[in-house]
Design a protein around this motif. Structure first.
Motif, PDB file in Angstrom:
ATOM      1  N   ALA A 238      10.117  54.270  25.724  1.00  0.00           N
ATOM      2  CA  ALA A 238       9.169  53.945  27.139  1.00  0.00           C
ATOM      3  C   ALA A 238       9.498  55.455  28.786  1.00  0.00           C
ATOM      4  CB  ALA A 238       9.469  52.168  28.052  1.00  0.00           C
ATOM      5  N   ALA A 239      10.589  55.592  28.769  1.00  0.00           N
ATOM      6  CA  ALA A 239      11.172  56.517  29.793  1.00  0.00           C
ATOM      7  C   ALA A 239      10.360  57.731  29.641  1.00  0.00           C
ATOM      8  CB  ALA A 239      12.660  55.805  30.281  1.00  0.00           C
ATOM      9  N   ALA A 240      11.126  57.743  28.097  1.00  0.00           N
ATOM     10  CA  ALA A 240      10.608  59.555  27.692  1.00  0.00           C
ATOM     11  C   ALA A 240       8.738  59.303  27.764  1.00  0.00           C
ATOM     12  CB  ALA A 240      11.122  59.478  26.001  1.00  0.00           C
ATOM     13  N   LYS A 241       8.455  58.708  27.065  1.00  0.00           N
ATOM     14  CA  LYS A 241       6.545  58.498  27.248  1.00  0.00           C
ATOM     15  C   LYS A 241       6.608  58.799  28.846  1.00  0.00           C
ATOM     16  CE  LYS A 241       2.635  56.020  25.465  1.00  0.00           C
ATOM     17  NZ  LYS A 241       2.395  54.549  25.167  1.00  0.00           N
ATOM     18  N   ARG A 242       6.677  57.781  29.386  1.00  0.00           N
ATOM     19  CA  ARG A 242       6.601  57.965  31.152  1.00  0.00           C
ATOM     20  C   ARG A 242       6.649  59.486  31.803  1.00  0.00           C
ATOM     21  NH1 ARG A 242       5.039  54.490  34.951  1.00  0.00           N
ATOM     22  NH2 ARG A 242       5.668  55.377  36.862  1.00  0.00           N
ATOM     23  N   GLN A 243       7.756  59.742  31.296  1.00  0.00           N
ATOM     24  CA  GLN A 243       8.149  61.568  31.486  1.00  0.00           C
ATOM     25  C   GLN A 243       7.193  62.761  31.295  1.00  0.00           C
ATOM     26  OE1 GLN A 243      10.650  61.816  34.101  1.00  0.00           O
ATOM     27  NE2 GLN A 243      10.148  63.789  34.281  1.00  0.00           N
ATOM     28  N   LYS A 244       6.856  62.496  30.069  1.00  0.00           N
ATOM     29  CA  LYS A 244       5.576  63.380  29.628  1.00  0.00           C
ATOM     30  C   LYS A 244       4.657  63.346  30.516  1.00  0.00           C
ATOM     31  CE  LYS A 244       3.610  64.277  25.096  1.00  0.00           C
ATOM     32  NZ  LYS A 244       2.054  64.162  25.573  1.00  0.00           N
ATOM     33  N   ILE A 245       4.280  61.320  30.082  1.00  0.00           N
ATOM     34  CA  ILE A 245       2.511  61.608  31.096  1.00  0.00           C
ATOM     35  C   ILE A 245       2.766  62.362  32.327  1.00  0.00           C
ATOM     36  CG2 ILE A 245       1.235  59.336  32.416  1.00  0.00           C
ATOM     37  CD1 ILE A 245       2.315  57.963  29.788  1.00  0.00           C
ATOM     38  N   LEU A 246       3.598  61.864  33.522  1.00  0.00           N
ATOM     39  CA  LEU A 246       4.292  62.644  34.507  1.00  0.00           C
ATOM     40  C   LEU A 246       4.369  63.903  34.724  1.00  0.00           C
ATOM     41  CD1 LEU A 246       6.784  60.556  36.216  1.00  0.00           C
ATOM     42  CD2 LEU A 246       4.531  60.652  36.461  1.00  0.00           C
ATOM     43  N   ASP A 247       5.240  64.839  33.185  1.00  0.00           N
ATOM     44  CA  ASP A 247       4.726  66.011  33.373  1.00  0.00           C
ATOM     45  C   ASP A 247       3.167  66.758  33.059  1.00  0.00           C
ATOM     46  OD1 ASP A 247       7.681  65.815  33.595  1.00  0.00           O
ATOM     47  OD2 ASP A 247       7.964  66.144  31.280  1.00  0.00           O
ATOM     48  N   LYS A 251       0.776  69.804  35.225  1.00  0.00           N
ATOM     49  CA  LYS A 251      -0.001  70.496  34.185  1.00  0.00           C
ATOM     50  C   LYS A 251      -0.481  70.619  34.532  1.00  0.00           C
ATOM     51  CE  LYS A 251       3.808  71.548  30.930  1.00  0.00           C
ATOM     52  NZ  LYS A 251       3.910  71.433  29.189  1.00  0.00           N
ATOM     53  N   ALA A 252      -1.952  69.660  34.642  1.00  0.00           N
ATOM     54  CA  ALA A 252      -3.176  69.317  35.128  1.00  0.00           C
ATOM     55  C   ALA A 252      -3.512  69.191  36.253  1.00  0.00           C
ATOM     56  CB  ALA A 252      -3.473  67.790  34.561  1.00  0.00           C
ATOM     57  N   LYS A 253      -2.376  68.776  37.559  1.00  0.00           N
ATOM     58  CA  LYS A 253      -3.066  68.808  38.778  1.00  0.00           C
ATOM     59  C   LYS A 253      -3.280  70.617  39.302  1.00  0.00           C
ATOM     60  CE  LYS A 253      -1.246  66.636  43.268  1.00  0.00           C
ATOM     61  NZ  LYS A 253      -0.830  66.606  43.872  1.00  0.00           N
ATOM     62  N   ALA A 254      -1.315  71.286  38.629  1.00  0.00           N
ATOM     63  CA  ALA A 254      -1.143  72.616  38.508  1.00  0.00           C
ATOM     64  C   ALA A 254      -2.867  73.725  38.283  1.00  0.00           C
ATOM     65  CB  ALA A 254      -0.536  73.121  38.230  1.00  0.00           C
ATOM     66  N   LYS A 255      -2.895  72.984  37.104  1.00  0.00           N
ATOM     67  CA  LYS A 255      -4.571  73.769  36.576  1.00  0.00           C
ATOM     68  C   LYS A 255      -5.831  73.709  37.461  1.00  0.00           C
ATOM     69  CE  LYS A 255      -6.840  74.830  32.445  1.00  0.00           C
ATOM     70  NZ  LYS A 255      -7.456  74.204  30.803  1.00  0.00           N
ATOM     71  N   ARG A 256      -5.841  72.026  38.102  1.00  0.00           N
ATOM     72  CA  ARG A 256      -7.410  71.932  39.247  1.00  0.00           C
ATOM     73  C   ARG A 256      -6.649  72.521  39.789  1.00  0.00           C
ATOM     74  NH1 ARG A 256      -6.411  66.615  36.901  1.00  0.00           N
ATOM     75  NH2 ARG A 256      -5.208  66.228  38.891  1.00  0.00           N
ATOM     76  N   ASP A 257      -5.549  72.687  40.567  1.00  0.00           N
ATOM     77  CA  ASP A 257      -5.645  73.643  41.849  1.00  0.00           C
ATOM     78  C   ASP A 257      -5.630  75.050  41.956  1.00  0.00           C
ATOM     79  OD1 ASP A 257      -4.777  71.001  42.966  1.00  0.00           O
ATOM     80  OD2 ASP A 257      -2.674  71.361  42.720  1.00  0.00           O
ATOM     81  N   SER A 258      -5.347  75.173  40.663  1.00  0.00           N
ATOM     82  CA  SER A 258      -5.218  76.529  40.043  1.00  0.00           C
ATOM     83  C   SER A 258      -7.018  77.355  40.458  1.00  0.00           C
ATOM     84  CB  SER A 258      -4.949  77.482  38.984  1.00  0.00           C
ATOM     85  OG  SER A 258      -5.344  78.529  38.828  1.00  0.00           O
ATOM     86  N   THR A 259      -7.936  76.609  39.621  1.00  0.00           N
ATOM     87  CA  THR A 259      -8.824  75.716  39.338  1.00  0.00           C
ATOM     88  C   THR A 259      -9.423  76.183  40.923  1.00  0.00           C
ATOM     89  OG1 THR A 259      -9.145  75.440  36.960  1.00  0.00           O
ATOM     90  CG2 THR A 259     -11.093  75.168  38.315  1.00  0.00           C
ATOM     91  N   ASN A 260      -9.689  75.411  41.769  1.00  0.00           N
ATOM     92  CA  ASN A 260      -9.693  75.088  42.862  1.00  0.00           C
ATOM     93  C   ASN A 260     -10.002  76.232  44.038  1.00  0.00           C
ATOM     94  OD1 ASN A 260     -11.019  72.778  41.839  1.00  0.00           O
ATOM     95  ND2 ASN A 260      -9.487  71.275  42.802  1.00  0.00           N
TER      96      ASN A 260
END
Length: 347
Positions: A238-247, A251-260
């Motif tokens: 569960a911790a590994a899954k949660r860490q993957k979700i956070l990662d 990444k998605a947030k960084a991509k959105r920030d770059s696009t914006n």
């Protein structure tokens, strides 16, 4: 049901078989529930377990209440959130809800803490009851001893055959012998024995009971260890899954920030070009002495604002005049009424 009938038939056959013997068949029974209710150690441990169970239930209810409030808040804010944000928050809530269900299974499941602690609580008492019954049956020459609270149906049971009090006294005296510190206390406890005769068969049975108890405790410890390993593995997954979700979210947030950022930069460059062209056009019109449509629209808007303010001022002055007239008329009416009331009556 068939096994019960066969068991009763066997007992009756044995009773009829030995009815002509020199000694009659001796039968007794015990009530395990009554014995447990009269053992202080069991009652105290059971009360502590009930308190712990209530604490677990309260904790689970509180966490479920928090989850429900989060779900309601998410539903109320869903119209203001983007699809990605909504799915992220919903996934977080689902993850927390799964953790609560796993905790509930850990506490109240078939192999949960409640069942294990109940087994650990009642097993020593059951062993003591079994040892006491074996001792009483051997010393008092009983042929059969039944359990009234078990599955065997007892249609009638006379109280003179009830051995429950003997079992309770035997367990109590065994506890006193264990806790006795001086020789006098041990001697006194020995004199209070319910069954003074203890033969080798009873000792062997007691040893077999202790061996069985040791094996059972080892099995329980092994089962608990396996359960802890399984729980740790599930927690790590569960911790590994949660860490993957956070990662992935980072990444998605960084991509959105770059696009914006690129969109903002492009928009800023476009607006700068428009403003520069607009400034050049305004300067050219000013130099030629002609007004641009934007200047004409601005003058028209300013004129409308002035007209609106003038109408608003006129309305306020009119309202003020009406209020003053009303106040003046009211004062005149009050003065007339006062003068009329002050005229003396001829009568």
């Amino acid at each position: 049901m068939k096994s019960k009938v066969l068991f009763l038939v066997t007992v009756l056959s044995l009773m009829s078989f030995v009815s002509n013997a020199q000694r009659g068949v001796r039968i007794g029974y015990i009530d395990t529930e009554y014995i447990l209710q009269n053992i202080p150690e069991y009652q105290e441990a059971s009360s502590q377990l009930d308190q712990k169970v209530q604490q677990w239930k309260t904790e689970i209810e509180q966490r479920l209440t928090v989850i429900d409030s989060k779900k309601k808040q998410l539903n109320s804010e869903s119209v203001l959130l983007t699809k990605e944000l909504y799915e992220e928050r919903l996934e977080d809530i689902s993850f927390e809800e799964a953790e609560i269900l796993d905790y509930q299974q850990k506490r109240f499941g078939p192999n949960g803490d409640l069942m294990i602690q109940k087994q650990q609580l009642i097993q020593p008492i059951q062993d003591q009851i079994f040892a006491a019954v074996q001792e009483i049956a051997s010393g008092k020459k009983y042929d059969f001893i039944f359990d009234k609270s078990a599955d065997v149906v007892m249609l009638f049971s006379a109280e003179r055959f009830d051995l429950s009090e003997l079992v309770i006294r035997s367990i109590t005296r065994s506890a006193k012998r264990t806790q006795a510190k001086s020789r006098a206390d041990r001697k006194k406890a020995a004199k209070e024995d319910v069954v003074p005769v203890v033969n080798k068969e009873v000792d062997e049975r007691q040893k077999a009971i202790e061996d069985k108890k040791t094996a059972r405790e080892a099995e329980i410890a092994k089962r608990q260890e396996a359960q802890l390993k399984r729980r740790d593995s599930l927690k790590a997954a569960a911790a590994a899954k949660r860490q993957k979700i956070l990662d992935d979210r980072a990444k998605a947030k960084a991509k959105r920030d770059s696009t914006n950022a690129s969109k903002t930069q492009k928009k800023s460059t476009t607006e700068k070009g428009k403003n520069a062209r607009k400034t050049d056009s305004t300067a050219a019109n000013a130099a030629s002495g002609t007004k641009t449509p934007a200047q004409l629209a601005e003058e028209k808007r300013q004129q409308k604002i002035k007209d609106r303010e003038a109408r608003k001022k006129a309305l306020e002055d009119r309202k003020k005049k009406i209020l003053e007239d009303r106040k003046k008329a009211k004062e005149e009416r009050e003065a007339q009424k006062k003068a009329k009331d002050s005229v003396p009556d001829d009568n």
